[in-house]
Design a protein around this motif. Structure first.
Motif, short mmCIF file in Angstrom:
data_model
loop_
_atom_site.label_atom_id
_atom_site.label_comp_id
_atom_site.label_asym_id
_atom_site.label_seq_id
_atom_site.Cartn_x
_atom_site.Cartn_y
_atom_site.Cartn_z
N ASP A 193 0.85 -1.19 0.00
CA ASP A 193 0.00 0.00 0.00
C ASP A 193 0.89 1.24 0.00
O ASP A 193 1.94 1.27 0.63
N ARG B 94 -17.98 5.78 -6.55
CA ARG B 94 -17.79 5.17 -5.23
C ARG B 94 -18.89 5.61 -4.28
O ARG B 94 -19.15 6.80 -4.13
N ASP C 139 -13.78 -1.10 -5.81
CA ASP C 139 -14.29 -0.01 -6.65
C ASP C 139 -13.74 -0.03 -8.06
O ASP C 139 -14.38 0.49 -8.99
C1 FAD Z 1 -17.76 9.50 1.96
C2 FAD Z 1 -17.81 8.02 1.74
C3 FAD Z 1 -18.53 7.22 2.59
C4 FAD Z 1 -18.57 5.84 2.39
N1 FAD Z 1 -19.31 5.07 3.23
C5 FAD Z 1 -19.40 3.75 3.03
C6 FAD Z 1 -20.16 2.94 3.90
O1 FAD Z 1 -20.79 3.42 4.85
N2 FAD Z 1 -20.20 1.61 3.67
C7 FAD Z 1 -19.51 1.03 2.64
O2 FAD Z 1 -19.57 -0.20 2.50
N3 FAD Z 1 -18.78 1.78 1.78
C8 FAD Z 1 -18.70 3.11 1.94
N4 FAD Z 1 -17.95 3.88 1.10
C9 FAD Z 1 -17.31 3.25 -0.07
C10 FAD Z 1 -15.96 2.61 0.28
O3 FAD Z 1 -15.11 3.53 0.87
C11 FAD Z 1 -15.29 2.07 -0.98
O4 FAD Z 1 -16.21 1.40 -1.77
C12 FAD Z 1 -14.15 1.12 -0.58
O5 FAD Z 1 -13.17 1.86 0.09
C13 FAD Z 1 -13.58 0.40 -1.77
O6 FAD Z 1 -12.53 -0.44 -1.38
P1 FAD Z 1 -11.28 -0.65 -2.34
O7 FAD Z 1 -10.43 -1.71 -1.71
O8 FAD Z 1 -11.74 -0.81 -3.72
O9 FAD Z 1 -10.54 0.76 -2.29
P2 FAD Z 1 -9.95 1.53 -1.05
O10 FAD Z 1 -10.59 1.11 0.21
O11 FAD Z 1 -9.94 2.97 -1.42
O12 FAD Z 1 -8.44 1.05 -0.96
C14 FAD Z 1 -7.51 1.34 -1.97
C15 FAD Z 1 -6.12 1.28 -1.36
O13 FAD Z 1 -5.17 1.09 -2.41
C16 FAD Z 1 -4.06 1.89 -2.18
N5 FAD Z 1 -3.46 2.12 -3.50
C17 FAD Z 1 -4.05 2.66 -4.59
N6 FAD Z 1 -3.20 2.66 -5.63
C18 FAD Z 1 -2.06 2.10 -5.18
C19 FAD Z 1 -0.79 1.82 -5.79
N7 FAD Z 1 -0.55 2.10 -7.06
N8 FAD Z 1 0.17 1.26 -5.02
C20 FAD Z 1 -0.05 0.97 -3.72
N9 FAD Z 1 -1.22 1.21 -3.10
C21 FAD Z 1 -2.21 1.77 -3.82
C22 FAD Z 1 -4.60 3.14 -1.49
O14 FAD Z 1 -3.59 3.77 -0.73
C23 FAD Z 1 -5.72 2.55 -0.63
O15 FAD Z 1 -5.26 2.24 0.67
C24 FAD Z 1 -17.87 5.26 1.30
C25 FAD Z 1 -17.14 6.08 0.44
C26 FAD Z 1 -17.11 7.45 0.65
C27 FAD Z 1 -16.31 8.30 -0.29
#
Ligand code: FAD
Length: 424
Positions: free
Chosen positions: A63, A190, A319
């Motif tokens: 990360d 998102r 996402d």
């Molecule tokens: C305001 C808000 C409220 C929300 N509330 C809810 C809720 O109540 N319930 C719910 O289920 N969802 C909620 N969500 C949605 C949720 O946050 C996302 O759907 C979720 O975080 C997606 O998970 P992910 O693993 O795809 O991405 P993320 O959780 O964003 O994780 C991505 C990770 O990848 C890392 N990364 C990215 N690119 C690289 C790279 N090239 N090299 C190394 N690391 C990298 C980043 O640093 C990050 O830590 C909310 C979103 C928002 C904006």
């Protein structure tokens, strides 16, 4: 394990400075290699569950940040109900309890043929299977004038962390009787109910701390997730504060001038005290760089395994992927992670992956004691992920105070348990 991967891995073991967590060296195993990019809801769950399903696997999580600030409950931070520390998740338990190796670096390239990822600091990590969960990035300038520099003046706060803190600080600094504008994007993006939960919790903050202020939601859509429930709540709690302007009434923001503090639709100009611009989105940059996206900007995947339909050996979850009717939520990402973890193990072992089935539950807060929710079950129908008819449900309209208060309490319980499942 290929020769490249063995050489690279031995090289990395020699480079102690590259290891973020001291415990990661002792967690070394010599089984098949799974590399996970992203330590958010999808990535952290995937890394943990590969180890839980088969501890002989060698799992590395990379990360870009030292800890992860969750978007869930970031609206509560902005609305003054929680502190930033409440939404910070560390990776220690993944290392110390689950034997995942965690590296703190930005992945800048993926070679799907050699099966190697490369980081900004020049490290390479070989994999047998790669699980990518980089979340989203923004389509800068899709709203004219809204680029990364503009987001430092008009925050999006759609990735939690410094942007969350900036938006909260701006609200604290605005005068009573001021105007807040939220620009909500078109689908897909998102967290479909997120902008409306944010509007509610900001309105709650204004009601208490900045009397006579207004909040305008300028929307690129004419309908949104749980809209009837939100509107019912707004009427009860924030009737004189929140105004929602749909696309049909020219709500779509076309242009901003961040330095001048101006937000424009095709027909009107606003000069709010605080502008929260949530721009159109796409899969995280690394998914674009790796050539894993289609013209939608997101990643097409096999709905049963989340393996990319463009590059074999790479699973894209959360996402960043196209998951049919599943919303882009933390809970979806974590559900998909378990499916992808099991599929990656099965495919490495030459076994048949299981049939996909997953759930999503989504709570939204309108106030500390007012929650609403939606839950759904998903399965693959005609090659696509779709909601199972008759399963799940939405909070009822017209519920009393006790019901909404209970849902707000469940929201907190949901958050604690999904975070526990992901990072603890
Ligand atoms: C305001 C808000 C409220 C929300 N509330 C809810 C809720 O109540 N319930 C719910 O289920 N969802 C909620 N969500 C949605 C949720 O946050 C996302 O759907 C979720 O975080 C997606 O998970 P992910 O693993 O795809 O991405 P993320 O959780 O964003 O994780 C991505 C990770 O990848 C890392 N990364 C990215 N690119 C690289 C790279 N090239 N090299 C190394 N690391 C990298 C980043 O640093 C990050 O830590 C909310 C979103 C928002 C904006």
């Amino acid at each position: 394990m290929t020769n490249i991967s063995r050489r690279t891995f031995n090289g990395l073991l020699g480079a102690a400075g590259a290891v973020t967590m001291a415990g990661s060296l002792s967690a070394c195993t010599s089984g098949p290699k799974v590399v996970v990019v992203g330590g958010g809801f999808g990535g952290a769950t995937a890394a943990k569950y590969v180890k839980r399903y088969d501890p002989s696997f060698d799992v590395t999580l990379i990360d870009a940040d030292k800890s992860h600030f969750t978007c869930p409950f970031s609206n509560a931070v902005i609305g003054g109900l929680k502190d930033m520390s409440y939404i910070e998740r560390k990776f220690d338990a993944l290392v110390n309890k689950h034997g995942v190796k965690v590296f703190n670096d930005m992945v800048v390239a993926v070679d799907p043929v050699a099966k190697v990822v490369k980081t900004k600091s020049g490290q390479t990590f070989a994999y047998d299977r790669l699980i990518l969960s980089p979340g989203i990035d923004f389509k800068w300038n899709a709203i004219a004038g809204y680029d990364e520099a503009a987001s430092q003046i008009m925050p999006h706060a759609w990735k939690a962390g410094p942007q969350t803190a900036l938006l909260k600080k701006q609200l604290e600094a605005m005068p009573a009787g001021g105007l807040v504008v939220i620009s909500a994007p078109g689908n897909p993006f998102r967290c479909p109910p997120g902008p409306y939960e944010r509007a509610s919790l900001i309105a709650g903050y204004l009601k208490k701390n900045k009397p006579k202020s207004k909040l305008l939601i300028l929307d690129s859509k004419d309908a949104f997730a749980k809209d009837k429930l939100f509107k019912e709540g707004w009427e009860k709690l924030y009737d004189d504060i929140i105004e929602w302007v749909p696309a049909a009434k020219n709500g779509k923001v076309a242009k901003v001038d961040a330095k001048a503090g101006v937000v424009e639709t095709d027909f009107e100009k606003f000069k709010p005290n605080v502008a929260n611009i949530i721009p159109p989105q796409m899969a995280g940059t690394i998914a674009q760089t790796a050539g894993l996206t289609d013209k939608s900007g997101f990643c097409p995947v096999d709905p049963n395994t989340f393996e990319s339909t463009i590059h074999k050996g790479i699973h894209v979850i959360g996402d960043a992927c196209i998951a049919g009717e599943m919303p882009k939520s933390g809970y979806s990402a974590s559900s998909q992670a378990k499916v992808a973890a099991a599929a990656a193990i099965a495919l490495i072992k030459g076994e048949k992956p299981l049939q996909f089935s997953a759930i999503n539950t989504c709570y939204s807060l309108l106030a500390a004691d007012y929650g609403i929710s939606v839950a759904a079950v998903f399965a693959v129908t005609d090659g696509k992920i779709a909601g199972v008819k008759g399963a799940g449900g939405v909070s009822p309209m017209g519920a009393n105070y006790q019901f909404r208060k209970k849902e707000a309490d469940y929201a907190d319980g949901w958050y604690q348990s999904v975070c526990q499942d992901t990072w603890a």
